[in-house]
Design an enzyme around this catalytic site. Structure first.
Site, PDB file in Angstrom:
ATOM      1  N   ALA A 117      12.650 -23.884  25.879  1.00 10.18           N
ATOM      2  CA  ALA A 117      13.350 -24.491  27.064  1.00 10.18           C
ATOM      3  C   ALA A 117      14.287 -23.507  27.634  1.00 10.18           C
ATOM      4  O   ALA A 117      15.106 -22.940  26.892  1.00 10.18           O
ATOM      5  CB  ALA A 117      13.783 -25.629  26.498  1.00 10.18           C
ATOM      6  N   TYR A 138       4.972 -16.274  30.728  1.00 16.53           N
ATOM      7  CA  TYR A 138       4.361 -17.726  30.952  1.00 16.53           C
ATOM      8  C   TYR A 138       4.888 -18.615  32.055  1.00 16.53           C
ATOM      9  O   TYR A 138       4.204 -19.547  32.586  1.00 16.53           O
ATOM     10  CB  TYR A 138       4.124 -18.540  29.770  1.00 16.53           C
ATOM     11  CG  TYR A 138       5.241 -19.385  29.166  1.00 16.53           C
ATOM     12  CD1 TYR A 138       6.338 -18.532  28.668  1.00 16.53           C
ATOM     13  CD2 TYR A 138       5.250 -20.806  29.338  1.00 16.53           C
ATOM     14  CE1 TYR A 138       7.299 -19.358  28.015  1.00 16.53           C
ATOM     15  CE2 TYR A 138       6.303 -21.572  28.661  1.00 16.53           C
ATOM     16  CZ  TYR A 138       7.374 -20.771  28.016  1.00 16.53           C
ATOM     17  OH  TYR A 138       8.416 -21.680  27.778  1.00 16.53           O
ATOM     18  N   TYR A 187       3.952 -16.950  16.896  1.00 24.59           N
ATOM     19  CA  TYR A 187       4.772 -16.939  15.560  1.00 24.59           C
ATOM     20  C   TYR A 187       4.540 -16.076  14.556  1.00 24.59           C
ATOM     21  O   TYR A 187       5.309 -16.034  13.519  1.00 24.59           O
ATOM     22  CB  TYR A 187       4.333 -18.394  15.036  1.00 24.59           C
ATOM     23  CG  TYR A 187       5.011 -19.624  15.880  1.00 24.59           C
ATOM     24  CD1 TYR A 187       4.770 -20.047  17.112  1.00 24.59           C
ATOM     25  CD2 TYR A 187       6.049 -20.223  15.068  1.00 24.59           C
ATOM     26  CE1 TYR A 187       5.261 -21.160  17.673  1.00 24.59           C
ATOM     27  CE2 TYR A 187       6.681 -21.495  15.652  1.00 24.59           C
ATOM     28  CZ  TYR A 187       6.104 -21.737  17.101  1.00 24.59           C
ATOM     29  OH  TYR A 187       7.000 -22.739  17.618  1.00 24.59           O
ATOM     30  N   HIS A 216       7.598 -28.500  14.864  1.00 25.10           N
ATOM     31  CA  HIS A 216       6.859 -28.185  16.087  1.00 25.10           C
ATOM     32  C   HIS A 216       6.567 -29.707  16.417  1.00 25.10           C
ATOM     33  O   HIS A 216       6.143 -30.569  15.679  1.00 25.10           O
ATOM     34  CB  HIS A 216       5.819 -27.478  15.728  1.00 25.10           C
ATOM     35  CG  HIS A 216       4.959 -26.963  17.253  1.00 25.10           C
ATOM     36  ND1 HIS A 216       4.357 -27.712  18.455  1.00 25.10           N
ATOM     37  CD2 HIS A 216       5.089 -25.633  17.803  1.00 25.10           C
ATOM     38  CE1 HIS A 216       4.037 -26.896  19.305  1.00 25.10           C
ATOM     39  NE2 HIS A 216       4.381 -25.627  19.101  1.00 25.10           N
ATOM     40  N   ASP A 227       3.932 -32.363  18.329  1.00 26.64           N
ATOM     41  CA  ASP A 227       2.406 -32.594  18.290  1.00 26.64           C
ATOM     42  C   ASP A 227       1.792 -32.128  19.604  1.00 26.64           C
ATOM     43  O   ASP A 227       0.820 -32.525  19.670  1.00 26.64           O
ATOM     44  CB  ASP A 227       2.118 -33.976  17.779  1.00 26.64           C
ATOM     45  CG  ASP A 227       2.507 -35.127  18.516  1.00 26.64           C
ATOM     46  OD1 ASP A 227       3.225 -34.789  19.647  1.00 26.64           O
ATOM     47  OD2 ASP A 227       2.261 -36.285  18.198  1.00 26.64           O
ATOM     48  N   THR A 252       7.798 -37.161  22.218  1.00 30.44           N
ATOM     49  CA  THR A 252       8.231 -38.323  23.102  1.00 30.44           C
ATOM     50  C   THR A 252       8.381 -38.157  24.576  1.00 30.44           C
ATOM     51  O   THR A 252       9.135 -37.332  24.886  1.00 30.44           O
ATOM     52  CB  THR A 252       9.444 -38.991  22.537  1.00 30.44           C
ATOM     53  OG1 THR A 252      10.431 -37.903  22.483  1.00 30.44           O
ATOM     54  CG2 THR A 252       9.183 -39.683  21.249  1.00 30.44           C
ATOM     55  N   ASP A 303      -3.879  -3.759  61.694  1.00 32.33           N
ATOM     56  CA  ASP A 303      -2.534  -3.483  60.840  1.00 32.33           C
ATOM     57  C   ASP A 303      -1.799  -2.265  61.565  1.00 32.33           C
ATOM     58  O   ASP A 303      -1.706  -1.162  61.310  1.00 32.33           O
ATOM     59  CB  ASP A 303      -3.079  -3.076  59.451  1.00 32.33           C
ATOM     60  CG  ASP A 303      -1.920  -2.653  58.515  1.00 32.33           C
ATOM     61  OD1 ASP A 303      -0.918  -3.155  58.938  1.00 32.33           O
ATOM     62  OD2 ASP A 303      -2.170  -1.958  57.621  1.00 32.33           O
TER      63      ASP A 303
END
Ligand code: SPV
Ligand code: MG
Length: 426
Positions: free
Chosen positions: A11, A44, A76, A90, A92, A119, A202
Protein backbone atom coordinates in the site's frame (compact mmCIF):
# COMPACT_ATOMS: atom_id res chain seq x y z
CA UNK A 1 11.31 -19.68 20.57
CA UNK A 2 9.85 -16.51 19.04
CA UNK A 3 8.69 -17.14 15.50
CA UNK A 4 9.87 -15.05 12.56
CA UNK A 5 6.82 -13.55 10.87
CA UNK A 6 6.82 -11.86 7.48
CA UNK A 7 4.18 -9.57 5.98
CA UNK A 8 4.41 -7.68 2.69
CA UNK A 9 2.79 -4.27 2.36
CA UNK A 10 2.25 -2.81 -1.07
CA UNK A 11 0.00 0.00 0.00
CA UNK A 12 1.09 3.49 -0.79
CA UNK A 13 -1.08 5.10 1.84
CA UNK A 14 -1.34 3.51 5.24
CA UNK A 15 -4.69 3.46 6.99
CA UNK A 16 -6.32 1.70 9.94
CA UNK A 17 -6.83 -1.48 7.87
CA UNK A 18 -3.09 -1.90 7.48
CA UNK A 19 -2.47 -1.15 11.14
CA UNK A 20 -5.01 -3.83 12.11
CA UNK A 21 -3.35 -6.52 9.97
CA UNK A 22 0.09 -5.51 11.31
CA UNK A 23 -1.16 -5.84 14.89
CA UNK A 24 -2.61 -9.28 14.19
CA UNK A 25 0.57 -10.44 12.45
CA UNK A 26 2.73 -9.16 15.34
CA UNK A 27 0.80 -11.38 17.75
CA UNK A 28 2.29 -14.40 15.93
CA UNK A 29 5.94 -13.51 16.61
CA UNK A 30 8.67 -11.08 15.63
CA UNK A 31 7.31 -9.20 12.65
CA UNK A 32 9.29 -8.14 9.61
CA UNK A 33 7.41 -6.03 7.10
CA UNK A 34 8.49 -6.13 3.46
CA UNK A 35 7.84 -2.70 2.00
CA UNK A 36 7.46 -2.72 -1.78
CA UNK A 37 10.07 -0.62 -3.57
CA UNK A 38 8.96 2.30 -5.74
CA UNK A 39 9.94 0.30 -8.81
CA UNK A 40 7.82 -2.68 -7.75
CA UNK A 41 4.79 -0.42 -7.16
CA UNK A 42 5.49 1.30 -10.47
CA UNK A 43 5.37 -2.04 -12.26
CA UNK A 44 1.73 -2.67 -11.43
CA UNK A 45 0.18 0.58 -10.38
CA UNK A 46 2.32 3.45 -11.61
CA UNK A 47 4.71 5.70 -9.76
CA UNK A 48 3.81 5.94 -6.05
CA UNK A 49 2.95 9.33 -4.62
CA UNK A 50 4.75 8.51 -1.36
CA UNK A 51 8.32 7.33 -1.92
CA UNK A 52 9.76 4.11 -0.53
CA UNK A 53 11.72 6.04 2.12
CA UNK A 54 8.59 7.81 3.36
CA UNK A 55 6.55 4.61 3.46
CA UNK A 56 9.36 2.86 5.36
CA UNK A 57 9.48 5.61 7.95
CA UNK A 58 5.73 5.36 8.56
CA UNK A 59 5.59 1.56 8.70
CA UNK A 60 8.65 1.19 10.92
CA UNK A 61 6.92 3.34 13.56
CA UNK A 62 3.77 1.23 13.72
CA UNK A 63 3.48 -0.73 16.97
CA UNK A 64 4.40 -4.37 16.47
CA UNK A 65 6.81 -3.87 13.57
CA UNK A 66 10.28 -5.16 14.52
CA UNK A 67 12.03 -4.84 11.16
CA UNK A 68 11.42 -3.31 7.79
CA UNK A 69 13.02 -4.73 4.64
CA UNK A 70 12.82 -3.69 1.02
CA UNK A 71 10.78 -5.98 -1.22
CA UNK A 72 11.88 -5.08 -4.71
CA UNK A 73 9.53 -7.34 -6.62
CA UNK A 74 5.98 -8.63 -6.31
CA UNK A 75 7.38 -12.14 -6.08
CA UNK A 76 8.08 -13.65 -2.65
CA UNK A 77 10.94 -15.88 -3.89
CA UNK A 78 13.84 -13.66 -2.83
CA UNK A 79 12.50 -12.57 0.57
CA UNK A 80 11.49 -16.07 1.59
CA UNK A 81 14.87 -17.44 0.53
CA UNK A 82 16.76 -14.71 2.37
CA UNK A 83 14.67 -14.37 5.53
CA UNK A 84 13.32 -17.93 5.85
CA UNK A 85 10.35 -16.76 7.96
CA UNK A 86 8.49 -19.31 10.07
CA UNK A 87 5.22 -17.64 9.10
CA UNK A 88 4.16 -15.62 6.09
CA UNK A 89 1.00 -13.61 6.68
CA UNK A 90 -1.28 -12.72 3.77
CA UNK A 91 -4.92 -11.72 3.31
CA UNK A 92 -7.16 -14.30 1.63
CA UNK A 93 -7.28 -12.08 -1.49
CA UNK A 94 -4.86 -13.65 -3.99
CA UNK A 95 -3.54 -12.65 -7.36
CA UNK A 96 -2.88 -15.38 -9.97
CA UNK A 97 -0.88 -18.36 -8.77
CA UNK A 98 1.06 -16.54 -6.07
CA UNK A 99 -0.47 -18.55 -3.20
CA UNK A 100 0.65 -21.92 -4.59
CA UNK A 101 4.16 -20.57 -5.15
CA UNK A 102 4.47 -19.21 -1.59
CA UNK A 103 3.19 -22.46 -0.06
CA UNK A 104 5.72 -24.45 -2.10
CA UNK A 105 8.59 -22.22 -1.00
CA UNK A 106 7.57 -22.46 2.65
CA UNK A 107 7.12 -26.23 2.48
CA UNK A 108 10.79 -26.63 1.64
CA UNK A 109 11.84 -25.80 5.22
CA UNK A 110 8.62 -26.21 7.22
CA UNK A 111 7.38 -22.64 7.07
CA UNK A 112 3.70 -21.85 7.35
CA UNK A 113 1.25 -19.57 5.56
CA UNK A 114 -1.32 -17.80 7.74
CA UNK A 115 -4.24 -16.18 5.92
CA UNK A 116 -6.30 -13.39 7.46
CA UNK A 117 -9.74 -12.82 5.99
CA UNK A 118 -9.93 -9.72 3.83
CA UNK A 119 -12.34 -7.32 5.46
CA UNK A 120 -14.21 -4.88 3.29
CA UNK A 121 -14.55 -1.53 4.93
CA UNK A 122 -16.34 1.25 3.01
CA UNK A 123 -14.38 3.89 4.93
CA UNK A 124 -11.03 2.48 3.82
CA UNK A 125 -12.28 1.93 0.30
CA UNK A 126 -13.29 5.60 0.20
CA UNK A 127 -9.83 6.53 1.48
CA UNK A 128 -8.14 4.41 -1.20
CA UNK A 129 -10.37 5.96 -3.84
CA UNK A 130 -9.46 9.49 -2.69
CA UNK A 131 -5.78 8.57 -2.61
CA UNK A 132 -6.10 7.25 -6.16
CA UNK A 133 -7.65 10.53 -7.29
CA UNK A 134 -4.44 12.29 -6.27
CA UNK A 135 -2.71 10.58 -9.18
CA UNK A 136 -4.80 12.62 -11.62
CA UNK A 137 -3.59 15.93 -10.21
CA UNK A 138 -1.18 17.88 -12.45
CA UNK A 139 1.42 18.47 -9.77
CA UNK A 140 1.60 14.75 -8.99
CA UNK A 141 1.59 13.60 -12.62
CA UNK A 142 4.09 16.15 -13.93
CA UNK A 143 7.09 14.88 -11.96
CA UNK A 144 6.44 11.20 -12.56
CA UNK A 145 8.58 10.88 -15.67
CA UNK A 146 11.70 12.41 -14.13
CA UNK A 147 11.28 10.29 -11.02
CA UNK A 148 10.71 7.14 -13.06
CA UNK A 149 13.89 7.82 -15.03
CA UNK A 150 15.84 8.21 -11.80
CA UNK A 151 14.37 5.06 -10.40
CA UNK A 152 14.55 2.48 -13.14
CA UNK A 153 17.49 0.76 -14.72
CA UNK A 154 15.41 -0.61 -17.58
CA UNK A 155 14.16 1.68 -20.37
CA UNK A 156 10.73 3.19 -19.82
CA UNK A 157 8.06 1.78 -22.14
CA UNK A 158 5.85 4.34 -23.78
CA UNK A 159 2.85 3.85 -26.08
CA UNK A 160 0.89 6.41 -28.07
CA UNK A 161 -2.60 7.60 -27.25
CA UNK A 162 -4.64 10.06 -29.27
CA UNK A 163 -7.96 10.23 -27.35
CA UNK A 164 -9.68 9.03 -24.19
CA UNK A 165 -10.18 5.42 -25.25
CA UNK A 166 -6.59 4.90 -26.39
CA UNK A 167 -5.46 6.68 -23.21
CA UNK A 168 -7.41 4.09 -21.23
CA UNK A 169 -5.75 1.27 -23.14
CA UNK A 170 -2.25 2.59 -22.37
CA UNK A 171 -3.27 3.24 -18.76
CA UNK A 172 -4.75 -0.22 -18.14
CA UNK A 173 -2.85 -2.66 -20.36
CA UNK A 174 -1.13 -5.20 -18.08
CA UNK A 175 0.65 -8.45 -18.73
CA UNK A 176 1.48 -10.84 -15.92
CA UNK A 177 4.68 -12.77 -16.47
CA UNK A 178 6.79 -14.76 -14.00
CA UNK A 179 5.17 -13.22 -10.92
CA UNK A 180 5.74 -9.71 -12.27
CA UNK A 181 3.28 -7.33 -13.87
CA UNK A 182 4.36 -5.38 -16.95
CA UNK A 183 2.67 -2.21 -18.03
CA UNK A 184 3.44 1.01 -19.89
CA UNK A 185 5.26 3.75 -18.00
CA UNK A 186 4.06 6.75 -19.96
CA UNK A 187 1.85 8.01 -22.77
CA UNK A 188 3.12 9.51 -26.05
CA UNK A 189 0.87 12.12 -27.61
CA UNK A 190 2.12 11.80 -31.16
CA UNK A 191 1.69 14.51 -33.80
CA UNK A 192 1.24 11.82 -36.44
CA UNK A 193 -1.54 10.03 -34.54
CA UNK A 194 -3.24 13.19 -33.27
CA UNK A 195 -3.32 14.49 -36.87
CA UNK A 196 -4.39 11.14 -38.35
CA UNK A 197 -7.21 10.81 -35.81
CA UNK A 198 -8.48 14.14 -37.12
CA UNK A 199 -8.05 13.04 -40.73
CA UNK A 200 -5.28 15.57 -41.34
CA UNK A 201 -1.66 15.39 -42.51
CA UNK A 202 1.18 15.53 -39.98
CA UNK A 203 2.40 19.03 -40.91
CA UNK A 204 1.72 21.04 -37.73
CA UNK A 205 -1.74 21.71 -39.12
CA UNK A 206 -3.55 20.60 -35.96
CA UNK A 207 -3.24 23.76 -33.88
CA UNK A 208 -2.02 24.11 -30.31
CA UNK A 209 -5.49 24.46 -28.79
CA UNK A 210 -6.61 21.28 -30.50
CA UNK A 211 -3.49 19.40 -29.36
CA UNK A 212 -4.19 20.60 -25.80
CA UNK A 213 -7.75 19.33 -26.07
CA UNK A 214 -6.41 15.89 -26.98
CA UNK A 215 -4.09 15.99 -23.97
CA UNK A 216 -6.97 17.01 -21.71
CA UNK A 217 -9.14 14.22 -23.02
CA UNK A 218 -6.40 11.71 -22.25
CA UNK A 219 -5.67 13.26 -18.86
CA UNK A 220 -9.26 12.97 -17.73
CA UNK A 221 -9.06 9.18 -17.80
CA UNK A 222 -5.41 8.42 -17.06
CA UNK A 223 -2.76 8.97 -14.40
CA UNK A 224 0.42 8.10 -16.28
CA UNK A 225 2.99 10.71 -17.26
CA UNK A 226 2.53 12.30 -20.67
CA UNK A 227 5.24 13.02 -23.22
CA UNK A 228 4.09 15.44 -25.88
CA UNK A 229 5.37 15.35 -29.42
CA UNK A 230 5.81 19.11 -29.80
CA UNK A 231 6.84 18.99 -33.49
CA UNK A 232 9.25 21.92 -34.08
CA UNK A 233 7.98 23.79 -31.02
CA UNK A 234 6.96 26.59 -33.40
CA UNK A 235 8.24 30.14 -33.11
CA UNK A 236 10.40 30.78 -30.06
CA UNK A 237 8.00 33.57 -29.07
CA UNK A 238 5.15 31.02 -29.04
CA UNK A 239 7.16 28.14 -27.60
CA UNK A 240 7.69 29.87 -24.24
CA UNK A 241 3.93 30.18 -23.76
CA UNK A 242 3.45 26.53 -24.68
CA UNK A 243 5.89 25.44 -21.99
CA UNK A 244 3.97 27.27 -19.28
CA UNK A 245 0.64 25.84 -20.45
CA UNK A 246 1.94 22.27 -20.61
CA UNK A 247 3.49 22.53 -17.15
CA UNK A 248 0.25 23.86 -15.72
CA UNK A 249 -1.68 21.01 -17.33
CA UNK A 250 0.65 18.41 -15.77
CA UNK A 251 2.45 17.23 -18.92
CA UNK A 252 5.85 15.76 -18.00
CA UNK A 253 7.91 16.42 -21.12
CA UNK A 254 7.85 17.93 -24.57
CA UNK A 255 10.04 16.66 -27.38
CA UNK A 256 10.85 19.21 -30.06
CA UNK A 257 12.60 18.40 -33.33
CA UNK A 258 15.28 20.48 -35.00
CA UNK A 259 13.41 21.23 -38.19
CA UNK A 260 12.14 24.49 -39.68
CA UNK A 261 9.63 25.46 -42.34
CA UNK A 262 6.84 23.13 -43.34
CA UNK A 263 7.44 20.11 -41.12
CA UNK A 264 6.69 16.70 -42.59
CA UNK A 265 6.74 13.38 -40.82
CA UNK A 266 10.27 12.06 -40.27
CA UNK A 267 9.48 8.66 -41.70
CA UNK A 268 9.25 10.29 -45.15
CA UNK A 269 12.99 10.91 -44.72
CA UNK A 270 14.46 12.62 -47.77
CA UNK A 271 11.52 11.62 -50.03
CA UNK A 272 10.04 15.04 -49.32
CA UNK A 273 11.59 18.49 -48.87
CA UNK A 274 12.41 19.05 -45.18
CA UNK A 275 14.86 21.54 -43.65
CA UNK A 276 16.85 21.21 -40.48
CA UNK A 277 17.21 24.16 -38.12
CA UNK A 278 20.63 25.69 -37.44
CA UNK A 279 22.31 24.58 -34.24
CA UNK A 280 22.38 28.18 -32.98
CA UNK A 281 18.69 28.83 -33.53
CA UNK A 282 17.55 25.50 -32.07
CA UNK A 283 19.76 26.07 -29.01
CA UNK A 284 18.14 29.46 -28.57
CA UNK A 285 14.73 27.76 -28.60
CA UNK A 286 15.85 25.24 -25.97
CA UNK A 287 17.30 27.99 -23.77
CA UNK A 288 14.14 30.11 -24.08
CA UNK A 289 12.01 27.09 -23.14
CA UNK A 290 14.15 26.25 -20.13
CA UNK A 291 14.01 29.87 -18.96
CA UNK A 292 10.23 29.91 -19.29
CA UNK A 293 9.87 26.73 -17.22
CA UNK A 294 8.64 27.27 -13.66
CA UNK A 295 8.88 23.80 -12.10
CA UNK A 296 11.89 21.51 -11.88
CA UNK A 297 9.72 18.52 -12.89
CA UNK A 298 9.18 19.36 -16.54
CA UNK A 299 11.56 18.15 -19.27
CA UNK A 300 12.42 19.61 -22.65
CA UNK A 301 13.86 16.89 -24.86
CA UNK A 302 15.68 17.81 -28.06
CA UNK A 303 15.07 15.60 -31.08
CA UNK A 304 17.80 15.29 -33.67
CA UNK A 305 16.83 14.76 -37.31
CA UNK A 306 20.36 14.47 -38.75
CA UNK A 307 20.17 10.72 -39.41
CA UNK A 308 16.67 11.04 -40.93
CA UNK A 309 17.90 13.80 -43.25
CA UNK A 310 21.16 11.93 -44.02
CA UNK A 311 23.43 14.58 -42.52
CA UNK A 312 25.71 12.01 -40.92
CA UNK A 313 26.73 10.84 -37.47
CA UNK A 314 29.14 13.71 -36.82
CA UNK A 315 26.37 16.25 -37.37
CA UNK A 316 24.01 14.29 -35.08
CA UNK A 317 26.60 14.18 -32.31
CA UNK A 318 27.62 17.82 -32.68
CA UNK A 319 23.98 18.79 -32.36
CA UNK A 320 23.38 16.47 -29.41
CA UNK A 321 26.28 17.98 -27.46
CA UNK A 322 25.20 21.54 -28.30
CA UNK A 323 21.58 20.87 -27.31
CA UNK A 324 22.60 19.39 -23.97
CA UNK A 325 24.86 22.39 -23.34
CA UNK A 326 21.88 24.65 -24.15
CA UNK A 327 19.89 22.94 -21.36
CA UNK A 328 18.02 20.05 -23.01
CA UNK A 329 16.95 17.48 -20.39
CA UNK A 330 17.31 14.60 -22.85
CA UNK A 331 18.03 13.73 -26.47
CA UNK A 332 15.79 11.89 -28.88
CA UNK A 333 17.70 10.37 -31.76
CA UNK A 334 15.54 9.29 -34.68
CA UNK A 335 16.27 6.92 -37.55
CA UNK A 336 14.26 5.36 -40.34
CA UNK A 337 16.74 2.61 -41.09
CA UNK A 338 15.57 -1.00 -40.89
CA UNK A 339 18.53 -1.88 -38.64
CA UNK A 340 19.46 -0.09 -35.41
CA UNK A 341 23.22 0.13 -36.19
CA UNK A 342 23.33 3.95 -36.52
CA UNK A 343 21.25 4.38 -33.35
CA UNK A 344 23.65 2.15 -31.43
CA UNK A 345 26.68 4.01 -32.81
CA UNK A 346 25.13 7.32 -31.78
CA UNK A 347 24.36 6.04 -28.28
CA UNK A 348 27.87 4.73 -27.76
CA UNK A 349 29.49 8.02 -28.84
CA UNK A 350 26.98 10.16 -26.94
CA UNK A 351 27.39 8.09 -23.76
CA UNK A 352 31.18 8.54 -23.94
CA UNK A 353 30.53 12.21 -23.16
CA UNK A 354 27.26 12.17 -21.23
CA UNK A 355 26.67 9.17 -19.01
CA UNK A 356 23.31 10.16 -17.59
CA UNK A 357 21.46 12.43 -20.03
CA UNK A 358 18.38 10.41 -21.04
CA UNK A 359 18.28 9.06 -24.60
CA UNK A 360 14.90 8.52 -26.27
CA UNK A 361 14.26 6.40 -29.37
CA UNK A 362 11.27 5.60 -31.58
CA UNK A 363 11.91 2.16 -33.06
CA UNK A 364 9.20 2.08 -35.73
CA UNK A 365 11.33 0.88 -38.65
CA UNK A 366 13.79 -1.22 -36.61
CA UNK A 367 11.12 -2.78 -34.41
CA UNK A 368 12.72 -6.22 -34.36
CA UNK A 369 14.84 -4.90 -31.47
CA UNK A 370 13.42 -5.40 -27.98
CA UNK A 371 13.25 -2.75 -25.28
CA UNK A 372 15.71 -4.84 -23.29
CA UNK A 373 18.30 -4.76 -26.09
CA UNK A 374 17.82 -1.03 -26.54
CA UNK A 375 18.39 -0.62 -22.81
CA UNK A 376 21.74 -2.39 -23.09
CA UNK A 377 22.84 0.38 -25.47
CA UNK A 378 22.12 3.09 -22.91
CA UNK A 379 18.62 4.01 -24.10
CA UNK A 380 16.27 5.24 -21.38
CA UNK A 381 12.93 5.76 -23.11
CA UNK A 382 11.44 3.61 -25.88
CA UNK A 383 8.41 5.11 -27.62
CA UNK A 384 6.03 2.89 -29.58
CA UNK A 385 4.78 5.90 -31.46
CA UNK A 386 1.82 5.02 -33.65
CA UNK A 387 0.67 1.47 -33.06
CA UNK A 388 -2.77 1.97 -31.57
CA UNK A 389 -4.03 4.10 -34.44
CA UNK A 390 -2.36 1.88 -37.03
CA UNK A 391 -4.03 -1.19 -35.58
CA UNK A 392 -7.47 0.41 -35.19
CA UNK A 393 -7.67 1.78 -38.71
CA UNK A 394 -7.58 -1.55 -40.61
CA UNK A 395 -10.31 -2.99 -38.35
CA UNK A 396 -12.58 0.03 -38.84
CA UNK A 397 -11.95 0.07 -42.58
CA UNK A 398 -12.78 -3.62 -42.84
CA UNK A 399 -16.08 -3.12 -41.00
CA UNK A 400 -17.09 -0.20 -43.24
CA UNK A 401 -16.46 -2.27 -46.39
CA UNK A 402 -18.14 -5.38 -44.99
CA UNK A 403 -21.35 -3.42 -44.26
CA UNK A 404 -21.33 -1.96 -47.79
CA UNK A 405 -20.80 -5.36 -49.37
CA UNK A 406 -23.60 -7.07 -47.44
CA UNK A 407 -26.13 -4.32 -46.99
CA UNK A 408 -26.28 -5.21 -43.29
CA UNK A 409 -23.92 -5.35 -40.32
CA UNK A 410 -24.25 -9.05 -39.41
CA UNK A 411 -21.04 -10.04 -41.24
CA UNK A 412 -19.14 -7.19 -39.56
CA UNK A 413 -20.05 -8.48 -36.07
CA UNK A 414 -17.04 -10.77 -35.84
CA UNK A 415 -14.77 -7.72 -36.10
CA UNK A 416 -16.65 -5.82 -33.38
CA UNK A 417 -16.66 -6.06 -29.62
CA UNK A 418 -20.03 -7.10 -28.19
CA UNK A 419 -22.40 -4.25 -27.28
CA UNK A 420 -22.51 -5.47 -23.69
CA UNK A 421 -18.75 -5.16 -23.41
CA UNK A 422 -18.60 -1.65 -24.79
CA UNK A 423 -21.38 -0.55 -22.45
CA UNK A 424 -19.46 -1.76 -19.44
CA UNK A 425 -15.97 -0.81 -20.64
CA UNK A 426 -15.82 2.70 -19.32
C1 SPV B 1 5.11 11.04 -34.17
O1 SPV B 1 4.70 10.02 -33.61
O2 SPV B 1 4.37 11.91 -34.59
C2 SPV B 1 6.56 11.21 -34.35
C3 SPV B 1 7.43 10.05 -34.43
O3 SPV B 1 6.98 12.34 -34.51
S1 SPV B 1 7.63 9.69 -36.10
O4 SPV B 1 6.31 9.52 -36.70
O5 SPV B 1 8.42 8.47 -36.20
O6 SPV B 1 8.34 10.80 -36.73
MG1 MG C 1 5.51 13.78 -34.79
Amino acid sequence: MTKKVFLSIGAEFIHGGHVAIIEKAAELGELTVGVLSDEAIMSYRGYPVLTYEERCKIISHIKGVSNVVKKDSLSYDKVIEQLRPDIVVHSDHWRGKSKEKIVKLLEKYGGELVEFPYTENPEYEFFDMRANQLRYMPEIRRGKLKRALRLTERPLRVLEAHNGITGLIVENAKVEKDDEIKQFDAIWVSSLCDSTAKGKPDIELVDTTSRENTINEIMEVTTKPIILDGDTGGLIEHFVYKIKTLERMGVSAIIIEDKVGLKKNSLFGTDVQQSQDTIEHFCEKIRAGKNAQTTSDFMIIARIESLILEQGMEDALQRAFAYVEAGADGIMIHSKKKEPAEIFEFCEKFRAKYEDVPIVVVPTTYNQITEEELGKHGINIVIHANHLIRSAFPAMNKVAHTILENGRSLEASEHCMPIKEILTLI
